[in-house]
Design a protein around this motif. Structure first.
Motif, PDB file in Angstrom:
ATOM      1  N   LEU A 131     -54.618  15.858  31.666  1.00 51.40           N
ATOM      2  CA  LEU A 131     -55.082  15.007  32.834  1.00 51.40           C
ATOM      3  C   LEU A 131     -53.978  15.444  34.154  1.00 51.40           C
ATOM      4  O   LEU A 131     -52.633  15.803  33.791  1.00 51.40           O
ATOM      5  CB  LEU A 131     -54.980  13.398  32.604  1.00 51.40           C
ATOM      6  CG  LEU A 131     -56.084  12.903  31.946  1.00 51.40           C
ATOM      7  CD1 LEU A 131     -55.831  11.571  31.548  1.00 51.40           C
ATOM      8  CD2 LEU A 131     -57.434  13.005  32.418  1.00 51.40           C
ATOM      9  N   THR A 132     -54.671  15.722  35.229  1.00 54.65           N
ATOM     10  CA  THR A 132     -53.907  16.194  36.331  1.00 54.65           C
ATOM     11  C   THR A 132     -54.643  15.493  37.598  1.00 54.65           C
ATOM     12  O   THR A 132     -55.706  14.927  37.542  1.00 54.65           O
ATOM     13  CB  THR A 132     -53.486  17.551  36.463  1.00 54.65           C
ATOM     14  OG1 THR A 132     -52.494  17.732  37.536  1.00 54.65           O
ATOM     15  CG2 THR A 132     -54.938  18.333  36.910  1.00 54.65           C
ATOM     16  N   ASN A 133     -53.886  15.822  38.806  1.00 55.09           N
ATOM     17  CA  ASN A 133     -54.819  15.549  39.980  1.00 55.09           C
ATOM     18  C   ASN A 133     -56.006  16.368  40.222  1.00 55.09           C
ATOM     19  O   ASN A 133     -55.504  17.606  40.062  1.00 55.09           O
ATOM     20  CB  ASN A 133     -53.971  15.327  41.155  1.00 55.09           C
ATOM     21  CG  ASN A 133     -53.145  14.087  41.185  1.00 55.09           C
ATOM     22  OD1 ASN A 133     -51.770  13.796  41.741  1.00 55.09           O
ATOM     23  ND2 ASN A 133     -53.576  12.992  40.786  1.00 55.09           N
ATOM     24  N   ASN A 134     -57.130  16.121  40.989  1.00 55.42           N
ATOM     25  CA  ASN A 134     -58.047  16.810  41.391  1.00 55.42           C
ATOM     26  C   ASN A 134     -57.350  17.840  42.546  1.00 55.42           C
ATOM     27  O   ASN A 134     -57.555  19.038  42.481  1.00 55.42           O
ATOM     28  CB  ASN A 134     -59.230  16.083  42.215  1.00 55.42           C
ATOM     29  CG  ASN A 134     -59.997  17.117  42.922  1.00 55.42           C
ATOM     30  OD1 ASN A 134     -60.838  17.977  42.231  1.00 55.42           O
ATOM     31  ND2 ASN A 134     -59.891  16.814  44.308  1.00 55.42           N
ATOM     32  N   PRO A 162     -63.169  14.537  43.011  1.00 55.12           N
ATOM     33  CA  PRO A 162     -62.196  14.252  44.222  1.00 55.12           C
ATOM     34  C   PRO A 162     -62.161  12.855  44.772  1.00 55.12           C
ATOM     35  O   PRO A 162     -60.784  12.461  45.577  1.00 55.12           O
ATOM     36  CB  PRO A 162     -63.144  15.178  45.195  1.00 55.12           C
ATOM     37  CG  PRO A 162     -64.154  15.799  44.382  1.00 55.12           C
ATOM     38  CD  PRO A 162     -64.278  14.963  43.248  1.00 55.12           C
ATOM     39  N   LEU A 163     -62.820  11.991  44.651  1.00 53.05           N
ATOM     40  CA  LEU A 163     -62.998  10.514  45.144  1.00 53.05           C
ATOM     41  C   LEU A 163     -61.996   9.661  44.517  1.00 53.05           C
ATOM     42  O   LEU A 163     -61.422   8.657  45.127  1.00 53.05           O
ATOM     43  CB  LEU A 163     -64.256   9.942  45.133  1.00 53.05           C
ATOM     44  CG  LEU A 163     -65.439  10.566  45.699  1.00 53.05           C
ATOM     45  CD1 LEU A 163     -66.740   9.648  45.809  1.00 53.05           C
ATOM     46  CD2 LEU A 163     -64.842  10.789  47.447  1.00 53.05           C
ATOM     47  N   THR A 164     -61.587   9.889  43.339  1.00 52.18           N
ATOM     48  CA  THR A 164     -60.136   9.297  42.751  1.00 52.18           C
ATOM     49  C   THR A 164     -59.175  10.217  42.570  1.00 52.18           C
ATOM     50  O   THR A 164     -57.873   9.767  42.096  1.00 52.18           O
ATOM     51  CB  THR A 164     -60.690   8.823  41.326  1.00 52.18           C
ATOM     52  OG1 THR A 164     -61.085   9.666  40.512  1.00 52.18           O
ATOM     53  CG2 THR A 164     -61.832   7.548  41.604  1.00 52.18           C
ATOM     54  N   ASP A 165     -59.293  11.427  42.827  1.00 50.42           N
ATOM     55  CA  ASP A 165     -58.189  12.519  42.731  1.00 50.42           C
ATOM     56  C   ASP A 165     -57.496  12.726  41.140  1.00 50.42           C
ATOM     57  O   ASP A 165     -56.779  12.721  40.869  1.00 50.42           O
ATOM     58  CB  ASP A 165     -56.920  12.168  43.464  1.00 50.42           C
ATOM     59  CG  ASP A 165     -56.214  13.198  43.971  1.00 50.42           C
ATOM     60  OD1 ASP A 165     -56.804  14.467  43.620  1.00 50.42           O
ATOM     61  OD2 ASP A 165     -55.222  13.461  44.463  1.00 50.42           O
ATOM     62  N   VAL A 166     -58.696  12.655  40.374  1.00 45.40           N
ATOM     63  CA  VAL A 166     -58.665  13.001  38.859  1.00 45.40           C
ATOM     64  C   VAL A 166     -59.161  14.019  38.256  1.00 45.40           C
ATOM     65  O   VAL A 166     -60.457  14.592  38.758  1.00 45.40           O
ATOM     66  CB  VAL A 166     -59.212  11.688  37.926  1.00 45.40           C
ATOM     67  CG1 VAL A 166     -58.873  12.080  36.607  1.00 45.40           C
ATOM     68  CG2 VAL A 166     -58.279  10.336  38.485  1.00 45.40           C
ATOM     69  N   TYR A 225     -62.653   4.401  46.640  1.00 49.04           N
ATOM     70  CA  TYR A 225     -62.344   3.870  45.431  1.00 49.04           C
ATOM     71  C   TYR A 225     -60.773   3.430  45.011  1.00 49.04           C
ATOM     72  O   TYR A 225     -60.545   3.156  43.736  1.00 49.04           O
ATOM     73  CB  TYR A 225     -62.835   4.350  44.204  1.00 49.04           C
ATOM     74  CG  TYR A 225     -64.231   4.692  44.296  1.00 49.04           C
ATOM     75  CD1 TYR A 225     -65.440   3.739  43.980  1.00 49.04           C
ATOM     76  CD2 TYR A 225     -64.892   5.903  44.797  1.00 49.04           C
ATOM     77  CE1 TYR A 225     -66.721   3.853  44.129  1.00 49.04           C
ATOM     78  CE2 TYR A 225     -66.166   6.150  44.992  1.00 49.04           C
ATOM     79  CZ  TYR A 225     -67.267   5.126  44.570  1.00 49.04           C
ATOM     80  OH  TYR A 225     -68.587   5.225  44.639  1.00 49.04           O
ATOM     81  N   ASP A 226     -60.260   3.373  46.374  1.00 46.91           N
ATOM     82  CA  ASP A 226     -58.735   3.110  46.156  1.00 46.91           C
ATOM     83  C   ASP A 226     -58.469   1.856  45.362  1.00 46.91           C
ATOM     84  O   ASP A 226     -58.626   0.739  45.687  1.00 46.91           O
ATOM     85  CB  ASP A 226     -58.077   2.719  47.689  1.00 46.91           C
ATOM     86  CG  ASP A 226     -57.943   4.347  48.371  1.00 46.91           C
ATOM     87  OD1 ASP A 226     -58.536   5.176  47.568  1.00 46.91           O
ATOM     88  OD2 ASP A 226     -57.416   4.272  49.293  1.00 46.91           O
ATOM     89  N   GLU A 227     -57.391   1.876  44.426  1.00 41.89           N
ATOM     90  CA  GLU A 227     -56.958   0.643  43.741  1.00 41.89           C
ATOM     91  C   GLU A 227     -55.652   1.082  43.064  1.00 41.89           C
ATOM     92  O   GLU A 227     -55.333   0.825  42.030  1.00 41.89           O
ATOM     93  CB  GLU A 227     -57.936  -0.021  42.775  1.00 41.89           C
ATOM     94  CG  GLU A 227     -57.659  -1.305  42.458  1.00 41.89           C
ATOM     95  CD  GLU A 227     -58.810  -1.934  41.559  1.00 41.89           C
ATOM     96  OE1 GLU A 227     -58.820  -3.063  41.452  1.00 41.89           O
ATOM     97  OE2 GLU A 227     -59.619  -1.177  40.900  1.00 41.89           O
ATOM     98  N   PHE A 228     -54.777   1.668  43.899  1.00 40.43           N
ATOM     99  CA  PHE A 228     -53.546   2.347  43.752  1.00 40.43           C
ATOM    100  C   PHE A 228     -52.331   1.224  43.067  1.00 40.43           C
ATOM    101  O   PHE A 228     -52.450   0.224  43.692  1.00 40.43           O
ATOM    102  CB  PHE A 228     -53.026   3.209  44.687  1.00 40.43           C
ATOM    103  CG  PHE A 228     -53.696   4.207  44.958  1.00 40.43           C
ATOM    104  CD1 PHE A 228     -53.521   5.565  44.059  1.00 40.43           C
ATOM    105  CD2 PHE A 228     -54.331   4.428  46.159  1.00 40.43           C
ATOM    106  CE1 PHE A 228     -54.254   6.696  44.370  1.00 40.43           C
ATOM    107  CE2 PHE A 228     -55.035   5.694  46.361  1.00 40.43           C
ATOM    108  CZ  PHE A 228     -55.069   6.847  45.521  1.00 40.43           C
ATOM    109  N   LEU A 229     -51.655   1.645  42.049  1.00 39.93           N
ATOM    110  CA  LEU A 229     -50.162   1.053  41.716  1.00 39.93           C
ATOM    111  C   LEU A 229     -49.500   1.712  42.716  1.00 39.93           C
ATOM    112  O   LEU A 229     -49.400   2.903  42.848  1.00 39.93           O
ATOM    113  CB  LEU A 229     -49.997   1.241  40.292  1.00 39.93           C
ATOM    114  CG  LEU A 229     -50.867   0.775  39.250  1.00 39.93           C
ATOM    115  CD1 LEU A 229     -50.152   1.255  37.901  1.00 39.93           C
ATOM    116  CD2 LEU A 229     -50.662  -0.762  39.294  1.00 39.93           C
TER     117      LEU A 229
END
Length: 490
Positions: A131-134, A162-166, A225-229
């Motif tokens: 797993l990494t960032n998009n 891209p919308l969650t950067d995953v 879809y932002d819901e960051f820690l």
């Protein structure tokens, strides 16, 4: 005007100056106040109860935790080709450029030379799933993953969102006994819980930092879809895609963004969100999201009073697409959506996130308040169309592979129902040589007229190797129909 927020990107082709700064480090722990009185005062009357202070337990050395998980943290090396105008600057997530008045990332134009990029990632199974960032692997032509023990493998990008950067990678020709870590429960994390970050900031491999969860469910306006820690564990360029661990060695977040010109303010994609997307990224290569076809806003106390409602949380329907899924199911303007498929809805953002995690074409229960009366509707969700500045989600062929393959192009159904669009073309591919730019509408493949991406993909696959396939197309932004000759590789 510059944005106070910037994605955690390593600027390709840019050397970062490295400044070593000495910093005080410690844990502030209060000593408990004694609740015992001196001997001479033991029989004295007490005017008020004594409230004991809380002793905050401190972790011992983090070294055992680091040793147990660092083997699963990897360095992601990328060779990518971007438009010339994009070179040498940090790029913003979708929506930030427009919000902050900045020039958006180029969508086309002359292709520049290959750029080098670095990021982080982590193994989640023994067979090489990473797993990494998009944004680390976006536009990548080659991805190479280097493990903590020095081994290196070429990697294939299985899927990106891209919308969650995953993004999900698969190591090629890797053994099946690689060190790996598990995704934990990000919802169980509390503000103040200790966390540990490992990554490759500025190319300094296997760097470790620690801190706490500073906040939950942060919306930094990077996407819908932002819901960051939020954490104060130090993260820097190169940490992108790296893991954020709890003290049990589970990944509870993926480090993604920081606040520019700030210290100790970083953001991680929650592990529970990643876990919900993972099956679709592995299987489909992209995330197709459910869509209600409406515009919503937060229900405020004032709006609730104006509508005569006794609740002040929910998402109020402000506008409906005339022929969208919600309108067809009977939703109306001013309906207040309070629940979707068992998930309580407290805001418009919560509605967007809840529906976006559901699959298109699924039938869901939507609970609303209409003129103060509860009502349940069954809605068959549509597919969320691409918004301004976003790329189309590529369609898959019958075998689950992208419809690009040997011809070098991706296809998708046009969200406005106009037909089949070419949404991505590989440089130097047969599709590129046939002059099929992104945005082209395919009207006919050979002697077959096509109306969907599935029909077009089937017709392209049926073409005889070594032949020249005649296409009838409509160039992007034009009403004129033209012919193109597509060489089919043998």
């Amino acid at each position: 005007m510059s944005s106070p927020l910037t994605s955690r990107r390593a600027a390709r082709g840019v050397l970062f100056p490295l400044m070593m700064v000495a910093a005080a480090c410690g844990q502030a722990v209060g000593s408990p106040a004694s609740t015992s009185a001196p001997p001479a005062m033991r029989n004295a009357p007490v005017a008020a109860p004594v409230i004991p202070s809380v002793t905050v337990p401190t972790p011992g050395s983090l070294a055992p935790l680091v040793e147990s998980v660092k083997g699963a943290v990897v360095n992601v090396e990328v060779q990518a080709r971007e438009p010339m105008a994009a070179q040498g600057r940090l790029r913003l997530p979708p929506g930030w450029a427009e919000q902050f008045g900045l020039p958006d990332r180029p969508q086309g134009g002359e292709q520049g030379p290959v750029q080098q990029g670095l990021g982080s990632g982590f193994l989640i199974d023994a067979k090489g799933l990473v797993l990494t960032n998009n944004h680390v692997v976006e536009n990548a032509e080659r991805v190479r993953v280097k493990l903590d023990d020095g081994r290196a493998f070429e990697a294939q990008v299985l899927g990106r969102d891209p919308l969650t950067d995953v993004a999900v990678l698969q190591l090629e020709h890797a053994p099946d006994n690689l060190p790996h870590v598990a995704l934990g429960d990000s919802d169980a994390m509390r503000v103040g819980d200790f966390v540990l970050a490992i990554g490759n900031p500025f190319g300094l491999t296997s760097s470790v930092s620690s801190g706490i969860v500073s906040a939950r469910a942060r919306d930094i306006h990077a996407g819908p879809y932002d819901e960051f820690l939020q954490t104060d564990a130090a993260i820097n360029p190169g940490n992108s895609g790296g893991p954020l661990f709890n003290l049990q060695g589970e990944v509870i977040g993926m480090n993604t963004a920081i606040v520019r010109q700030a210290t100790g303010i970083g953001f991680a994609v929650p592990s529970n969100l990643i876990h919900s997307l993972l099956p679709r990224l592995e299987k489909d290569g992209a995330v197709r999201r459910g869509w209600l076809g409406l515009a919503a806003q937060d229900l405020t106390p004032d709006l609730a009073r104006a509508l005569g409602l006794k609740v002040d949380k929910g998402a109020i329907v402000a506008d409906l697409n005339a022929n969208g899924p919600g309108a067809r199911a009977g939703l109306k303007d001013d309906d207040v959506i309070t629940q979707v498929e068992g998930t309580a809805i407290e805001s418009a953002g919560g509605l967007t996130r809840a529906v976006g995690l559901l699959r298109p074409d699924s039938k869901v229960a939507v609970h609303v308040l209409r003129e103060g009366k509860p009502l349940e509707l069954a809605v068959t969700l549509g597919t969320r169309p691409a918004q301004k500045g976003e790329s189309e989600v590529p369609s898959r062929d019958e075998e689950g592979a992208p419809a690009k393959g040997r011809l070098g192009m991706r296809l998708a159904d046009d969200p406005q129902g106009q037909g089949v669009r070419v949404v991505q073309v590989e440089p130097g591919s047969p599709a590129d040589r046939a002059e099929l730019p992104p945005g082209t509408l395919l009207r006919q493949v050979g002697d077959q007229k096509v109306a969907t991406s599935q029909e077009a993909a089937a017709a392209l696959r049926a073409a005889k190797p070594g032949s020249m396939l005649l296409l009838r197309i409509q160039p992007p932004g034009s009403d004129v129909t033209l012919l193109r000759a597509l060489p089919v590789p043998s």
